[in-house]
Design a protein around this motif. Structure first.
Motif, PDB file in Angstrom:
ATOM      1  N   TRP A  45       0.839  -1.200   0.000  1.00 33.41           N
ATOM      2  CA  TRP A  45       0.000   0.000   0.000  1.00 33.41           C
ATOM      3  C   TRP A  45       0.877   1.254   0.000  1.00 33.41           C
ATOM      4  CZ3 TRP A  45      -5.493  -0.386   0.836  1.00 33.41           C
ATOM      5  CH2 TRP A  45      -6.157   0.838   0.879  1.00 33.41           C
ATOM      6  N   ILE A  46       1.866   1.285   0.887  1.00 31.43           N
ATOM      7  CA  ILE A  46       2.736   2.459   0.993  1.00 31.43           C
ATOM      8  C   ILE A  46       3.597   2.615  -0.262  1.00 31.43           C
ATOM      9  CG2 ILE A  46       4.668   3.456   2.283  1.00 31.43           C
ATOM     10  CD1 ILE A  46       3.420   2.130   4.796  1.00 31.43           C
ATOM     11  N   VAL A  47       4.169   1.525  -0.742  1.00 35.41           N
ATOM     12  CA  VAL A  47       5.023   1.596  -1.936  1.00 35.41           C
ATOM     13  C   VAL A  47       4.211   2.026  -3.152  1.00 35.41           C
ATOM     14  CG1 VAL A  47       6.369   0.195  -3.546  1.00 35.41           C
ATOM     15  CG2 VAL A  47       6.762  -0.003  -1.089  1.00 35.41           C
ATOM     16  N   SER A  48       2.999   1.478  -3.312  1.00 38.39           N
ATOM     17  CA  SER A  48       2.195   1.867  -4.474  1.00 38.39           C
ATOM     18  C   SER A  48       1.779   3.330  -4.383  1.00 38.39           C
ATOM     19  CB  SER A  48       0.974   0.962  -4.600  1.00 38.39           C
ATOM     20  OG  SER A  48       0.114   1.151  -3.504  1.00 38.39           O
ATOM     21  N   TYR A  49       1.565   3.847  -3.194  1.00 34.66           N
ATOM     22  CA  TYR A  49       1.222   5.258  -3.038  1.00 34.66           C
ATOM     23  C   TYR A  49       2.384   6.144  -3.493  1.00 34.66           C
ATOM     24  CZ  TYR A  49       0.209   9.721  -0.844  1.00 34.66           C
ATOM     25  OH  TYR A  49       0.000  11.062  -0.615  1.00 34.66           O
ATOM     26  N   TYR A  50       3.597   5.778  -3.080  1.00 28.77           N
ATOM     27  CA  TYR A  50       4.752   6.584  -3.461  1.00 28.77           C
ATOM     28  C   TYR A  50       5.106   6.428  -4.936  1.00 28.77           C
ATOM     29  CZ  TYR A  50       5.939   8.261   1.177  1.00 28.77           C
ATOM     30  OH  TYR A  50       5.919   8.909   2.369  1.00 28.77           O
ATOM     31  N   VAL A  51       5.023   5.246  -5.470  1.00 33.08           N
ATOM     32  CA  VAL A  51       5.407   5.004  -6.863  1.00 33.08           C
ATOM     33  C   VAL A  51       4.448   5.704  -7.824  1.00 33.08           C
ATOM     34  CG1 VAL A  51       5.608   3.193  -8.623  1.00 33.08           C
ATOM     35  CG2 VAL A  51       6.664   2.878  -6.391  1.00 33.08           C
ATOM     36  N   THR A  52       3.155   5.710  -7.501  1.00 37.41           N
ATOM     37  CA  THR A  52       2.168   6.327  -8.396  1.00 37.41           C
ATOM     38  C   THR A  52       1.934   7.803  -8.074  1.00 37.41           C
ATOM     39  OG1 THR A  52       0.328   5.672  -6.970  1.00 37.41           O
ATOM     40  CG2 THR A  52       0.988   4.133  -8.730  1.00 37.41           C
ATOM     41  N   SER A  53       2.752   8.380  -7.223  1.00 37.94           N
ATOM     42  CA  SER A  53       2.650   9.803  -6.828  1.00 37.94           C
ATOM     43  C   SER A  53       1.272  10.159  -6.276  1.00 37.94           C
ATOM     44  CB  SER A  53       2.995  10.703  -8.015  1.00 37.94           C
ATOM     45  OG  SER A  53       4.307  10.452  -8.440  1.00 37.94           O
ATOM     46  N   GLY A  54       0.680   9.255  -5.534  1.00 35.92           N
ATOM     47  CA  GLY A  54      -0.578   9.529  -4.848  1.00 35.92           C
ATOM     48  C   GLY A  54      -1.837   9.265  -5.644  1.00 35.92           C
ATOM     49  N   TRP A  56      -2.830   6.254  -6.686  1.00 36.31           N
ATOM     50  CA  TRP A  56      -3.329   4.928  -6.352  1.00 36.31           C
ATOM     51  C   TRP A  56      -2.815   4.550  -4.991  1.00 36.31           C
ATOM     52  CZ3 TRP A  56      -2.035  -0.325  -5.748  1.00 36.31           C
ATOM     53  CH2 TRP A  56      -3.069  -1.217  -6.013  1.00 36.31           C
ATOM     54  N   PRO A  57      -3.401   3.891  -4.099  1.00 33.61           N
ATOM     55  CA  PRO A  57      -4.598   3.081  -4.081  1.00 33.61           C
ATOM     56  C   PRO A  57      -5.889   3.886  -3.952  1.00 33.61           C
ATOM     57  CG  PRO A  57      -3.267   2.624  -2.128  1.00 33.61           C
ATOM     58  CD  PRO A  57      -2.561   3.634  -2.943  1.00 33.61           C
ATOM     59  N   VAL A  58      -5.943   4.944  -3.126  1.00 34.76           N
ATOM     60  CA  VAL A  58      -7.160   5.748  -3.016  1.00 34.76           C
ATOM     61  C   VAL A  58      -6.760   7.213  -3.179  1.00 34.76           C
ATOM     62  CG1 VAL A  58      -9.154   6.345  -1.587  1.00 34.76           C
ATOM     63  CG2 VAL A  58      -8.163   4.057  -1.419  1.00 34.76           C
ATOM     64  N   ARG A  59      -7.091   7.797  -4.311  1.00 33.59           N
ATOM     65  CA  ARG A  59      -6.628   9.143  -4.629  1.00 33.59           C
ATOM     66  C   ARG A  59      -7.197  10.188  -3.674  1.00 33.59           C
ATOM     67  NH1 ARG A  59      -5.811  11.370 -10.506  1.00 33.59           N
ATOM     68  NH2 ARG A  59      -4.804  13.307  -9.958  1.00 33.59           N
ATOM     69  N   SER A  60      -8.441  10.040  -3.285  1.00 38.84           N
ATOM     70  CA  SER A  60      -9.082  11.058  -2.451  1.00 38.84           C
ATOM     71  C   SER A  60      -8.551  11.093  -1.023  1.00 38.84           C
ATOM     72  CB  SER A  60     -10.592  10.846  -2.437  1.00 38.84           C
ATOM     73  OG  SER A  60     -10.900   9.609  -1.834  1.00 38.84           O
ATOM     74  N   TRP A  61      -7.877  10.045  -0.599  1.00 39.96           N
ATOM     75  CA  TRP A  61      -7.350  10.014   0.764  1.00 39.96           C
ATOM     76  C   TRP A  61      -6.085  10.843   0.914  1.00 39.96           C
ATOM     77  CZ3 TRP A  61      -7.659   4.290   2.771  1.00 39.96           C
ATOM     78  CH2 TRP A  61      -9.006   3.924   2.909  1.00 39.96           C
ATOM     79  N   GLY A  62      -5.377  11.058  -0.139  1.00 40.61           N
ATOM     80  CA  GLY A  62      -4.146  11.849  -0.062  1.00 40.61           C
ATOM     81  C   GLY A  62      -3.101  11.156   0.800  1.00 40.61           C
ATOM     82  N   ASN A  63      -2.542  11.926   1.726  1.00 41.30           N
ATOM     83  CA  ASN A  63      -1.491  11.370   2.587  1.00 41.30           C
ATOM     84  C   ASN A  63      -2.018  10.372   3.619  1.00 41.30           C
ATOM     85  OD1 ASN A  63       0.623  12.691   1.353  1.00 41.30           O
ATOM     86  ND2 ASN A  63       0.465  14.491   2.680  1.00 41.30           N
ATOM     87  N   ASN A  65      -3.233   7.713   2.926  1.00 41.24           N
ATOM     88  CA  ASN A  65      -2.856   6.385   2.413  1.00 41.24           C
ATOM     89  C   ASN A  65      -1.661   5.830   3.178  1.00 41.24           C
ATOM     90  OD1 ASN A  65      -4.580   5.604   0.146  1.00 41.24           O
ATOM     91  ND2 ASN A  65      -3.891   7.537  -0.726  1.00 41.24           N
ATOM     92  N   ILE A  66      -0.761   6.702   3.599  1.00 44.00           N
ATOM     93  CA  ILE A  66       0.398   6.250   4.387  1.00 44.00           C
ATOM     94  C   ILE A  66      -0.085   5.675   5.716  1.00 44.00           C
ATOM     95  CG2 ILE A  66       2.533   6.989   5.503  1.00 44.00           C
ATOM     96  CD1 ILE A  66       2.675   9.183   3.322  1.00 44.00           C
ATOM     97  N   LEU A  67      -1.030   6.373   6.332  1.00 46.41           N
ATOM     98  CA  LEU A  67      -1.574   5.882   7.600  1.00 46.41           C
ATOM     99  C   LEU A  67      -2.296   4.550   7.413  1.00 46.41           C
ATOM    100  CD1 LEU A  67      -1.939   6.556  10.608  1.00 46.41           C
ATOM    101  CD2 LEU A  67      -4.116   7.590   9.996  1.00 46.41           C
ATOM    102  N   ALA A  68      -2.990   4.401   6.294  1.00 46.97           N
ATOM    103  CA  ALA A  68      -3.678   3.131   6.014  1.00 46.97           C
ATOM    104  C   ALA A  68      -2.653   1.998   5.882  1.00 46.97           C
ATOM    105  CB  ALA A  68      -4.517   3.239   4.751  1.00 46.97           C
ATOM    106  N   GLY A  69      -1.548   2.264   5.176  1.00 51.45           N
ATOM    107  CA  GLY A  69      -0.499   1.251   5.044  1.00 51.45           C
ATOM    108  C   GLY A  69       0.103   0.878   6.384  1.00 51.45           C
TER     109      GLY A  69
END
Length: 84
Positions: A45-54, A56-63, A65-69
């Motif tokens: 989850w965290i790696v995909s957030y950083y690789v896709t520049s925010g 993916w996975p959930v665009r509306s969550w913003g940062n 996503n890091i907390l979700a990971g």
């Protein structure tokens, strides 16, 4: 002085046990795989957030996503307390 006689004591033999030992499985074979899966989901989850520049996975969550990971990783640590 006369020496006293030595008495031989009978060797101790425990009484026979009527109950045989039964190996009881802990039944927690699910803990290690679940722990590893939660760690890997959190990491992915965290790696995909950083690789896709925010995006993916959930665009509306913003940062968040890091907390979700890290939430998945924390859940993995929580499950690991059940491991024996």
């Amino acid at each position: 002085m006369p020496k006293s006689r030595l008495r031989k004591k009978a060797d101790y033999t425990p009484p026979p046990s009527a109950v045989t030992a039964v190996k009881i499985s802990s039944g927690r074979s699910w803990v290690a795989p679940l722990m590893l899966v939660l760690f890997l989901i959190g990491l992915a989850w965290i790696v995909s957030y950083y690789v896709t520049s925010g995006t993916w996975p959930v665009r509306s969550w913003g940062n968040w996503n890091i907390l979700a990971g890290f939430g998945f990783i924390a859940a993995g640590f929580g499950v690991s307390t059940q491991w024996k």
